[in-house]
Design a protein around this motif. Sequence first.
Motif, PDB file in Angstrom:
ATOM      1  N   PHE A 100     -56.707 -46.285 -38.002  1.00  0.00           N
ATOM      2  CA  PHE A 100     -57.793 -46.607 -37.314  1.00  0.00           C
ATOM      3  C   PHE A 100     -57.738 -46.082 -35.987  1.00  0.00           C
ATOM      4  O   PHE A 100     -56.567 -46.437 -35.362  1.00  0.00           O
ATOM      5  CB  PHE A 100     -58.245 -47.855 -37.432  1.00  0.00           C
ATOM      6  CG  PHE A 100     -58.765 -48.344 -38.835  1.00  0.00           C
ATOM      7  CD1 PHE A 100     -60.269 -47.965 -39.233  1.00  0.00           C
ATOM      8  CD2 PHE A 100     -58.091 -49.021 -39.521  1.00  0.00           C
ATOM      9  CE1 PHE A 100     -60.573 -48.520 -40.549  1.00  0.00           C
ATOM     10  CE2 PHE A 100     -58.392 -49.527 -41.002  1.00  0.00           C
ATOM     11  CZ  PHE A 100     -59.606 -49.252 -41.341  1.00  0.00           C
ATOM     12  N   GLU A 101     -58.668 -45.642 -35.256  1.00  0.00           N
ATOM     13  CA  GLU A 101     -58.799 -45.757 -33.724  1.00  0.00           C
ATOM     14  C   GLU A 101     -59.751 -46.871 -33.367  1.00  0.00           C
ATOM     15  O   GLU A 101     -60.937 -46.848 -33.707  1.00  0.00           O
ATOM     16  CB  GLU A 101     -59.354 -44.333 -32.931  1.00  0.00           C
ATOM     17  CG  GLU A 101     -59.702 -44.500 -31.882  1.00  0.00           C
ATOM     18  CD  GLU A 101     -59.830 -43.047 -31.051  1.00  0.00           C
ATOM     19  OE1 GLU A 101     -60.203 -42.160 -31.897  1.00  0.00           O
ATOM     20  OE2 GLU A 101     -59.748 -42.990 -29.836  1.00  0.00           O
ATOM     21  N   ALA A 102     -59.471 -47.504 -32.514  1.00  0.00           N
ATOM     22  CA  ALA A 102     -60.251 -48.806 -31.657  1.00  0.00           C
ATOM     23  C   ALA A 102     -61.171 -48.105 -30.723  1.00  0.00           C
ATOM     24  O   ALA A 102     -60.611 -47.557 -29.858  1.00  0.00           O
ATOM     25  CB  ALA A 102     -59.380 -49.849 -31.343  1.00  0.00           C
ATOM     26  N   VAL A 128     -55.072 -47.550 -30.067  1.00  0.00           N
ATOM     27  CA  VAL A 128     -56.143 -47.839 -28.804  1.00  0.00           C
ATOM     28  C   VAL A 128     -55.889 -46.823 -27.768  1.00  0.00           C
ATOM     29  O   VAL A 128     -54.692 -46.183 -27.394  1.00  0.00           O
ATOM     30  CB  VAL A 128     -55.231 -49.146 -28.362  1.00  0.00           C
ATOM     31  CG1 VAL A 128     -55.779 -49.729 -26.684  1.00  0.00           C
ATOM     32  CG2 VAL A 128     -55.288 -50.133 -29.288  1.00  0.00           C
ATOM     33  N   ASN A 129     -56.911 -46.450 -26.916  1.00  0.00           N
ATOM     34  CA  ASN A 129     -56.678 -45.654 -25.994  1.00  0.00           C
ATOM     35  C   ASN A 129     -56.323 -46.175 -24.558  1.00  0.00           C
ATOM     36  O   ASN A 129     -56.754 -47.455 -24.317  1.00  0.00           O
ATOM     37  CB  ASN A 129     -58.261 -45.217 -25.691  1.00  0.00           C
ATOM     38  CG  ASN A 129     -58.787 -44.254 -27.010  1.00  0.00           C
ATOM     39  OD1 ASN A 129     -58.406 -43.126 -27.108  1.00  0.00           O
ATOM     40  ND2 ASN A 129     -59.666 -44.819 -27.666  1.00  0.00           N
ATOM     41  N   LEU A 130     -55.573 -45.539 -23.983  1.00  0.00           N
ATOM     42  CA  LEU A 130     -54.957 -46.056 -22.661  1.00  0.00           C
ATOM     43  C   LEU A 130     -55.694 -45.161 -21.484  1.00  0.00           C
ATOM     44  O   LEU A 130     -55.197 -43.974 -21.542  1.00  0.00           O
ATOM     45  CB  LEU A 130     -53.337 -45.862 -22.716  1.00  0.00           C
ATOM     46  CG  LEU A 130     -52.565 -46.895 -23.377  1.00  0.00           C
ATOM     47  CD1 LEU A 130     -51.135 -46.881 -22.827  1.00  0.00           C
ATOM     48  CD2 LEU A 130     -52.966 -48.354 -23.299  1.00  0.00           C
ATOM     49  N   LEU A 183     -50.722 -45.730 -29.449  1.00  0.00           N
ATOM     50  CA  LEU A 183     -51.537 -45.645 -28.298  1.00  0.00           C
ATOM     51  C   LEU A 183     -51.871 -43.979 -27.923  1.00  0.00           C
ATOM     52  O   LEU A 183     -50.898 -43.248 -28.312  1.00  0.00           O
ATOM     53  CB  LEU A 183     -50.279 -46.125 -27.016  1.00  0.00           C
ATOM     54  CG  LEU A 183     -49.788 -47.570 -27.289  1.00  0.00           C
ATOM     55  CD1 LEU A 183     -48.822 -47.789 -26.031  1.00  0.00           C
ATOM     56  CD2 LEU A 183     -50.967 -48.397 -27.100  1.00  0.00           C
ATOM     57  N   GLU A 184     -52.997 -44.097 -27.832  1.00  0.00           N
ATOM     58  CA  GLU A 184     -53.551 -42.496 -27.296  1.00  0.00           C
ATOM     59  C   GLU A 184     -53.795 -42.163 -25.778  1.00  0.00           C
ATOM     60  O   GLU A 184     -54.342 -43.085 -25.248  1.00  0.00           O
ATOM     61  CB  GLU A 184     -54.877 -42.495 -27.894  1.00  0.00           C
ATOM     62  CG  GLU A 184     -54.766 -42.502 -29.594  1.00  0.00           C
ATOM     63  CD  GLU A 184     -56.254 -42.074 -30.292  1.00  0.00           C
ATOM     64  OE1 GLU A 184     -56.876 -41.679 -29.618  1.00  0.00           O
ATOM     65  OE2 GLU A 184     -56.064 -42.037 -31.654  1.00  0.00           O
ATOM     66  N   LEU A 185     -52.992 -41.311 -25.364  1.00  0.00           N
ATOM     67  CA  LEU A 185     -53.069 -40.991 -24.181  1.00  0.00           C
ATOM     68  C   LEU A 185     -53.569 -39.435 -23.973  1.00  0.00           C
ATOM     69  O   LEU A 185     -53.337 -38.498 -24.717  1.00  0.00           O
ATOM     70  CB  LEU A 185     -51.727 -40.969 -23.432  1.00  0.00           C
ATOM     71  CG  LEU A 185     -50.608 -41.917 -23.392  1.00  0.00           C
ATOM     72  CD1 LEU A 185     -49.227 -41.213 -23.338  1.00  0.00           C
ATOM     73  CD2 LEU A 185     -51.208 -42.949 -22.234  1.00  0.00           C
ATOM     74  N   ILE A 195     -50.902 -37.863 -27.989  1.00  0.00           N
ATOM     75  CA  ILE A 195     -51.696 -37.154 -27.097  1.00  0.00           C
ATOM     76  C   ILE A 195     -53.147 -36.999 -27.685  1.00  0.00           C
ATOM     77  O   ILE A 195     -53.232 -36.082 -28.453  1.00  0.00           O
ATOM     78  CB  ILE A 195     -50.808 -35.642 -26.620  1.00  0.00           C
ATOM     79  CG1 ILE A 195     -49.621 -35.901 -25.659  1.00  0.00           C
ATOM     80  CG2 ILE A 195     -51.993 -34.925 -25.836  1.00  0.00           C
ATOM     81  CD1 ILE A 195     -49.939 -36.608 -24.437  1.00  0.00           C
ATOM     82  N   ASP A 196     -54.077 -37.223 -26.591  1.00  0.00           N
ATOM     83  CA  ASP A 196     -55.303 -37.317 -27.345  1.00  0.00           C
ATOM     84  C   ASP A 196     -56.243 -36.040 -26.490  1.00  0.00           C
ATOM     85  O   ASP A 196     -55.847 -35.449 -25.789  1.00  0.00           O
ATOM     86  CB  ASP A 196     -56.019 -38.597 -26.746  1.00  0.00           C
ATOM     87  CG  ASP A 196     -57.510 -38.920 -27.386  1.00  0.00           C
ATOM     88  OD1 ASP A 196     -57.859 -38.219 -28.419  1.00  0.00           O
ATOM     89  OD2 ASP A 196     -57.883 -39.938 -26.991  1.00  0.00           O
ATOM     90  N   ASP A 197     -57.093 -35.683 -27.179  1.00  0.00           N
ATOM     91  CA  ASP A 197     -57.940 -34.456 -26.833  1.00  0.00           C
ATOM     92  C   ASP A 197     -57.211 -33.349 -26.358  1.00  0.00           C
ATOM     93  O   ASP A 197     -57.306 -32.496 -25.616  1.00  0.00           O
ATOM     94  CB  ASP A 197     -58.746 -34.879 -25.471  1.00  0.00           C
ATOM     95  CG  ASP A 197     -59.789 -36.134 -25.536  1.00  0.00           C
ATOM     96  OD1 ASP A 197     -59.898 -36.425 -26.831  1.00  0.00           O
ATOM     97  OD2 ASP A 197     -60.298 -36.808 -24.730  1.00  0.00           O
ATOM     98  N   LEU A 244     -50.200 -35.522 -32.374  1.00  0.00           N
ATOM     99  CA  LEU A 244     -51.088 -34.748 -31.260  1.00  0.00           C
ATOM    100  C   LEU A 244     -52.361 -34.720 -32.051  1.00  0.00           C
ATOM    101  O   LEU A 244     -52.595 -34.404 -33.087  1.00  0.00           O
ATOM    102  CB  LEU A 244     -50.298 -33.301 -31.298  1.00  0.00           C
ATOM    103  CG  LEU A 244     -50.810 -32.394 -30.146  1.00  0.00           C
ATOM    104  CD1 LEU A 244     -49.675 -31.449 -30.097  1.00  0.00           C
ATOM    105  CD2 LEU A 244     -52.062 -31.512 -30.917  1.00  0.00           C
ATOM    106  N   LYS A 245     -53.406 -34.930 -31.018  1.00  0.00           N
ATOM    107  CA  LYS A 245     -54.884 -34.874 -31.626  1.00  0.00           C
ATOM    108  C   LYS A 245     -55.727 -33.963 -31.143  1.00  0.00           C
ATOM    109  O   LYS A 245     -55.822 -33.705 -29.837  1.00  0.00           O
ATOM    110  CB  LYS A 245     -55.307 -36.221 -30.991  1.00  0.00           C
ATOM    111  CG  LYS A 245     -56.478 -36.745 -32.057  1.00  0.00           C
ATOM    112  CD  LYS A 245     -56.923 -38.381 -31.646  1.00  0.00           C
ATOM    113  CE  LYS A 245     -58.025 -38.943 -32.560  1.00  0.00           C
ATOM    114  NZ  LYS A 245     -58.317 -40.120 -32.318  1.00  0.00           N
ATOM    115  N   ILE A 246     -55.996 -33.023 -32.193  1.00  0.00           N
ATOM    116  CA  ILE A 246     -56.735 -31.728 -31.488  1.00  0.00           C
ATOM    117  C   ILE A 246     -58.141 -32.183 -31.394  1.00  0.00           C
ATOM    118  O   ILE A 246     -58.883 -32.824 -31.903  1.00  0.00           O
ATOM    119  CB  ILE A 246     -56.789 -30.672 -32.579  1.00  0.00           C
ATOM    120  CG1 ILE A 246     -55.470 -30.320 -32.992  1.00  0.00           C
ATOM    121  CG2 ILE A 246     -57.627 -29.570 -32.256  1.00  0.00           C
ATOM    122  CD1 ILE A 246     -55.314 -29.462 -34.191  1.00  0.00           C
TER     123      ILE A 246
HETATM  124 CA    CA Z   1     -58.932 -41.337 -28.335  1.00  0.00          CA
END
Ligand code: CA
Length: 286
Positions: A65-67, A124-126, A156-158, A186-188, A207-209
């Motif tokens: 999940f992403e919070a 969780v997004n940092l 942790l998403e950065l 790595i986000d976005d 890695l998140k596209i």
């Molecule tokens: Ca995110």
Amino acid sequence: NAVTAMMHAKAQGRGNIQRFMPGLRTEQGRRLTLESHLRRAIAQGELFVQYQPKVDLRSSLLAGFEALVRWRHPEFGVIRPDEFIPIAEESGMALPIGEWMMRSAVAQLVAWRAEGLPLAPVAVNLSAPQFLQSDVIDSVRQQLEQSGLAPGMLELELTESVSMADPERSVVVMQGLRALGVLLSIDDFGTGYSSFSYLRRLPLDKLKIDKSFVKDMANSAESVAIVQAIVAMAHQLQLTVIAEGVDTAEQVAALRKAECDQIQGYYYSEPLAAEDCAAFIRQYSA
Ligand code: CA
Ligand code: C2E
Ligand code: CA
Ligand code: CA
């Protein structure tokens, strides 16, 4: 509106009604209002979390999940993080909000564990201020110790820009976090300027596209090619690849063809209220 603005101004104890009243009609006024209200939002219990499922593309099972934070403002209704996170970052509120999110996500995992549900990692997004604070590693370690959760249950998403703000320091901080056993993403990805040679130096799991590429896949052969190239290179670096903003069956098919590992988006589920997650977990677990 003017009356509530006055009441808020009074409640704030600042008494400067002039400052709030005319401003409310403008964007700048709304911003100032939100900034001052944000300071009490945590204490008043106005923040809440939604959890968006991530699904494994091969098995169609829950991958995590992403919070995502939301703010239920007493007057303006639910405000999206795109609007208030930037305000929080500029007004010194990113840290307390980020810590509250981390605690909430950990508490949610503990609650699911107590219900006997199979656990999947919660991301969780940092924000930059959170990532760059001196004791980010200690604070994550404490959360893990107090909860007794397997560290791999916390991700942790950065964003690229967060990690690029201070590349040398980022490598060190990420190594410290990785050593705790949490997952790092790595986000976005694709929206910033980080290169694969920089990425290679980071201790990453995933890695998140970015959703902008996913969105264009339907009508742009170039976007399809870019996504395929990102997946291929990420796999060379032993990274798991997830695509975000996936909301059509065509996108799912294109991503499957590109050998993307996981997807997140309205196609499977919108972000869910915490109490609606248990049903999703049961339905999408082996
Ligand atoms: Ca995110
Ligand atoms: P993000 O990290 O890229 O999060 C994904 C955003 O895409 C979420 O928006 C999610 O609701 C939205 N989304 C999900 N599925 C779809 C889809 O199929 N199509 C489209 N078009 N969008 C989809 P949300 O929740 O409004 O969050 C916006 C941004 O705010 C997040 O982008 C993230 O950068 C930030 N944010 C959210 N929660 C937090 C937080 O707790 N801390 C920090 N620092 N930032 C947060
Ligand atoms: Ca993202
Ligand atoms: Ca984004």
